[in-house]
Design a protein around this motif. Structure first.
Motif, PDB file in Angstrom:
ATOM      1  N   ILE A   1       0.819  -1.221   0.000  1.00 14.45           N
ATOM      2  CA  ILE A   1       0.000   0.000   0.000  1.00 14.45           C
ATOM      3  C   ILE A   1       0.849   1.266   0.000  1.00 14.45           C
ATOM      4  N   GLN A   2       2.147   1.146  -0.247  1.00 13.76           N
ATOM      5  CA  GLN A   2       3.022   2.316  -0.317  1.00 13.76           C
ATOM      6  C   GLN A   2       2.837   3.034  -1.663  1.00 13.76           C
ATOM      7  N   PRO A   3       3.248   4.297  -1.767  1.00 19.52           N
ATOM      8  CA  PRO A   3       3.221   4.989  -3.064  1.00 19.52           C
ATOM      9  C   PRO A   3       4.046   4.226  -4.107  1.00 19.52           C
ATOM     10  N   TYR A   4       3.682   4.388  -5.385  1.00 20.09           N
ATOM     11  CA  TYR A   4       4.422   3.705  -6.445  1.00 20.09           C
ATOM     12  C   TYR A   4       4.499   4.582  -7.687  1.00 20.09           C
ATOM     13  N   PHE A   5       5.480   4.257  -8.537  1.00 23.81           N
ATOM     14  CA  PHE A   5       5.685   4.913  -9.835  1.00 23.81           C
ATOM     15  C   PHE A   5       5.723   3.812 -10.886  1.00 23.81           C
ATOM     16  N   ARG A   6       4.869   3.948 -11.913  1.00 27.05           N
ATOM     17  CA  ARG A   6       4.769   2.915 -12.947  1.00 27.05           C
ATOM     18  C   ARG A   6       4.893   3.550 -14.330  1.00 27.05           C
ATOM     19  N   VAL A   7       5.704   2.913 -15.183  1.00 25.39           N
ATOM     20  CA  VAL A   7       5.816   3.305 -16.586  1.00 25.39           C
ATOM     21  C   VAL A   7       5.585   2.048 -17.412  1.00 25.39           C
ATOM     22  N   ARG A   8       4.734   2.159 -18.422  1.00 22.24           N
ATOM     23  CA  ARG A   8       4.500   0.988 -19.257  1.00 22.24           C
ATOM     24  C   ARG A   8       4.212   1.419 -20.689  1.00 22.24           C
ATOM     25  N   VAL A   9       4.544   0.509 -21.605  1.00 15.73           N
ATOM     26  CA  VAL A   9       4.209   0.689 -23.009  1.00 15.73           C
ATOM     27  C   VAL A   9       3.154  -0.347 -23.367  1.00 15.73           C
ATOM     28  N   LEU A  10       2.078   0.117 -24.005  1.00 17.09           N
ATOM     29  CA  LEU A  10       0.980  -0.756 -24.408  1.00 17.09           C
ATOM     30  C   LEU A  10       0.956  -0.865 -25.923  1.00 17.09           C
ATOM     31  N   ASP A  11       0.653  -2.073 -26.421  1.00 14.77           N
ATOM     32  CA  ASP A  11       0.508  -2.212 -27.864  1.00 14.77           C
ATOM     33  C   ASP A  11      -0.885  -1.763 -28.286  1.00 14.77           C
ATOM     34  N   GLN A  12      -1.205  -1.917 -29.574  1.00 15.29           N
ATOM     35  CA  GLN A  12      -2.479  -1.417 -30.083  1.00 15.29           C
ATOM     36  C   GLN A  12      -3.683  -2.162 -29.505  1.00 15.29           C
TER      37      GLN A  12
ATOM     38  N   GLN B   1      -2.135   4.049  -0.385  1.00 10.44           N
ATOM     39  CA  GLN B   1      -3.570   3.735  -0.360  1.00 10.44           C
ATOM     40  C   GLN B   1      -4.332   4.556   0.680  1.00 10.44           C
ATOM     41  N   PRO B   2      -3.838   4.693   1.918  1.00 14.65           N
ATOM     42  CA  PRO B   2      -4.622   5.476   2.892  1.00 14.65           C
ATOM     43  C   PRO B   2      -4.593   6.971   2.649  1.00 14.65           C
ATOM     44  N   SER B   3      -3.774   7.460   1.706  1.00 17.36           N
ATOM     45  CA  SER B   3      -3.808   8.829   1.163  1.00 17.36           C
ATOM     46  C   SER B   3      -2.910   9.833   1.861  1.00 17.36           C
ATOM     47  N   GLN B   4      -2.434   9.565   3.060  1.00 17.59           N
ATOM     48  CA  GLN B   4      -1.692  10.605   3.772  1.00 17.59           C
ATOM     49  C   GLN B   4      -0.286  10.805   3.215  1.00 17.59           C
ATOM     50  N   HIS B   5       0.281   9.794   2.563  1.00 23.07           N
ATOM     51  CA  HIS B   5       1.678   9.844   2.129  1.00 23.07           C
ATOM     52  C   HIS B   5       1.755   9.911   0.608  1.00 23.07           C
ATOM     53  N   PHE B   6       2.548  10.854   0.114  1.00 21.46           N
ATOM     54  CA  PHE B   6       2.514  11.206  -1.301  1.00 21.46           C
ATOM     55  C   PHE B   6       3.535  10.428  -2.125  1.00 21.46           C
TER      56      PHE B   6
END
Length: 654
Positions: A258-269, A329-334
């Motif tokens: 439930i910690q903050p996360y950073f996601r990068v993805r490439v999607l096909d058509q 998830q609980p919103s307090q931490h950015f």
């Protein structure tokens, strides 16, 4: 020969001028859209200001919000409760604006890039602004969304009719802002880190004057998931490299899920994931530097690093790159991130490494035991990491059929798995996909940290097929071979090495793209008398042979530019604003009372419109006026609210 060369040179020169002009035209079109979106954003803010006092959160949501904050924050103050409730109300009013004015949302979505421009890396480094990018932010008010929305790196996000956002400039409180060192309010260093004595530049030192910052550092009452997306009609490079700088909160008591996360993805058509990077706020990951704020809170940051996504599987095909960053998830931490140099940039040493399977498209592997199947690829360890494990999964319908635990050949940057067709099981049929999994060990101060990487062979169509194994001919007749768009793929997808003759009927399904019938054959597909594709059905035929590459060859479409008019539940209700005159009728003085709003001007007119009283007052919900000197009769009392609305009632003077 000289004439031919001269003509060729002229053709190339004219083509380059045309291409440049198309890019310039596209930039102007996008800048016009962005300007309109910025003006609409002013309308949104005015709408919120005008209506903030007219609506309240539903009782259920307000009670749950207060309870959630009490559970999350020790010694919760009244002010903190008011801030969280106000923020949740702002989110709901923004949704209400776009529900009220649905046509406004189209200006927030990037125009599709022309096929003739293709991927020319227009604005890849943001020096010309944010043309070709779409932005949205899912504000999940707490706790209504709760754990039902949060799936860490698997959390879905899609642009809707109400979550679209246009970037502000140098506004660090905005969910999306364009950092610009030539514009007012520019800050050279990240303000959160600077407050703790760490000067991390907001701009990449090897870049220009602009970059994008996703999400803010407010958190608190709303778990924001902010996304930037860019559609590319034709990817013309094997990797997409970029720079990022990550700043995240980490609460000791929270689990990693439930910690903050950073996601990068490439999607096909077809919206399949081609490659993905996901980083969760984890103090044991030595990618992060660490600031211990208190016993219950740490700030993690990376500074500017470079990363790589492998997209060679969809070279010369459409694709979409998507960046997302989320609060906990609980919103307090950015969680927040700076992004720059998205394309036209080569990362010499990808900080997070890279893993890629070569495209594979095998139709009916030779089942003779001595003919093996070879699946190969490339890898690059993360910085200071060593390869630990490398395995290959053979997958059918989402289930792993076989796992091959080690490659047959392995070098410092390549691998190959060699196995017999028996790995697909006894008497295999249907389609199969390959998935490679790797783990890398990194020696961190907290101990050995393990990086996990996964890559799928994302070529269009399955990696291996055992469907008909490409017989030479096929005859389709009614009613035995009649089919609808929604039938199983074994019925809707037919191919032969020579020809197909059809006298069957194709019937309508749900008319959704890809839910259709495809026939292809090496020499011809013959539609004979009796064949019918019912109005509304989807049918296509190609001279293609046994490629097992079943795809509709549609014109370029910008998949990330479609604003879906999804219905979203509004968790606010309009206040019932009442205007009372007490007493009424009256012979002396009256008290004016407004419930649910406040007013700043009182005017009284006769029934025929003659003004007898007009006075500005301090904003209030209650005032007294002496009417004893007025002649008996009927008057109109008007109250002007601070947001410009006028409320009127009749007064009887006796």
């Amino acid at each position: 020969m000289k004439i031919v060369k001269l003509l060729l040179f002229c053709f190339i020169w004219l083509s380059s001028i045309t291409s440049f002009a198309q890019v310039e035209d596209y930039l102007k079109l996008e800048q016009n859209r962005i300007t309109k979106a910025q003006n609409i954003e002013k309308e949104v803010q005015a709408f919120i200001v005008k209506n903030i006092g007219k609506y309240k959160l539903t009782n259920e949501i307000e009670i749950e919000t207060i309870q959630h904050l009490n559970d999350e924050i020790e010694e919760l103050s009244i002010k903190e409760i008011e801030v969280a409730i106000e923020k949740a109300k702002v989110v709901e009013l923004r949704k209400l604006f776009f529900k009220t004015f649905p046509d406004k949302k189209k200006e927030y979505i990037a125009n599709p890039i022309s096929s003739s421009i293709r991927q020319s890396c227009v604005n890849g480094d943001f020096e010309d602004g944010t043309a070709s990018y779409s932005f949205w932010s899912d504000a999940h008010p707490q706790p209504a969304s709760g754990s039902s929305f949060f799936q860490s790196c698997g959390t879905p996000t899609v642009v809707t009719g109400t979550n679209v956002v246009t970037p502000s400039v140098n506004n660090f409180n905005s969910t999306i802002t364009l950092i610009d060192n030539t514009a007012p309010n520019y800050q050279q260093f990240d303000p959160v880190l600077a407050s703790f004595g760490q000067n991390i530049p907001t701009l990449n030192t090897n870049s220009g004057s602009k970059c994008i910052k996703l999400n803010n550092t407010q958190g608190y009452g709303s778990s924001d998931l902010t996304t930037m997306s860019r559609y590319m009609p034709s990817i013309n490079q094997p990797t997409i490299d970029f720079n990022f700088s990550l700043v995240m909160d980490n609460k000791v008591a929270h689990g990693q899920d439930i910690q903050p996360y950073f996601r990068v993805r490439v999607l096909d058509q077809n919206n399949n994931v081609v490659d993905q990077i996901c980083i969760i706020a984890d103090p044991e990951n030595c990618l992060f530097n660490r600031i211990n704020v208190s016993n219950s809170r740490r700030i993690l940051y990376t500074g500017w690093v470079c990363a790589r996504l492998n997209v060679q599987d969809i070279l010369n095909q459409p694709g979409t790159i998507e960046f997302s960053v989320s609060d906990c998830q609980p919103s307090q931490h950015f969680g927040t991130v700076y992004i720059d140099n998205l394309c036209g940039f080569v990362c010499a040493t990808p900080q997070l490494g890279a893993l890629s399977l070569d495209p594979t498209n095998i139709n009916c592997p030779n089942a003779t035991p001595e003919v093996p199947v070879n699946v190969c690829g490339t890898y690059q360890p993360p910085v200071n990491a060593t390869l630990n494990t490398l395995s290959l999964n053979i997958i059918q319908n989402g289930n792993t059929i076989t796992t091959i635990n080690a490659p047959t050949q392995l070098t410092s940057d390549t691998f190959c798995f060699s196995f017999l067709p028996s790995a697909f099981g006894a008497n295999p049929s249907g389609s199969f996909e390959f998935e490679v999994n790797a783990t890398f060990n990194v020696a961190c101060p907290a101990g050995t940290y393990i990086y996990d990487m996964t890559d799928n062979s994302a070529n269009v169509g399955p990696d291996v097929t055992f469907i008909d194994c490409c017989l030479p001919t096929l005859i389709l007749i009614a009613p035995a071979d009649n089919v609808t768009n929604l039938d199983a793929t074994t019925a809707t997808q037919k191919e032969r090495s020579d020809w197909i003759k059809a006298t069957n009927i194709v019937e309508v399904g749900d008319a959704v793209f890809q839910n259709g019938v495809v026939y292809h054959a090496g020499n011809y597909v013959e539609l004979n008398p009796g064949f019918e594709a019912v109005t509304g059905s989807q049918f296509s035929a190609y001279i293609e042979g046994c490629s097992s590459n079943y795809i509709y060859r549609n014109s370029d479409t910008n998949s990330s530019s479609t604003v879906e008019g999804l219905l979203e539940e509004l968790n606010v209700t309009k206040l019932n604003i009442e205007f009372l005159i007490v007493p009424n009728p009256s012979s002396s003085s009256i008290e004016l009372i407004m419930k649910g709003n406040q007013f700043r001007n009182i005017s009284i007119t006769t029934i025929d419109g003659k003004m007898v009283f007009d006075q500005n007052i301090e904003l209030t919900d209650k005032a007294r006026v002496d009417v004893s000197r007025y002649a008996n009769g009927v008057y109109i009392v008007n109250l002007l609210t601070d947001d410009g609305d006028v409320y009127s009632k009749k007064l009887i003077k006796n």
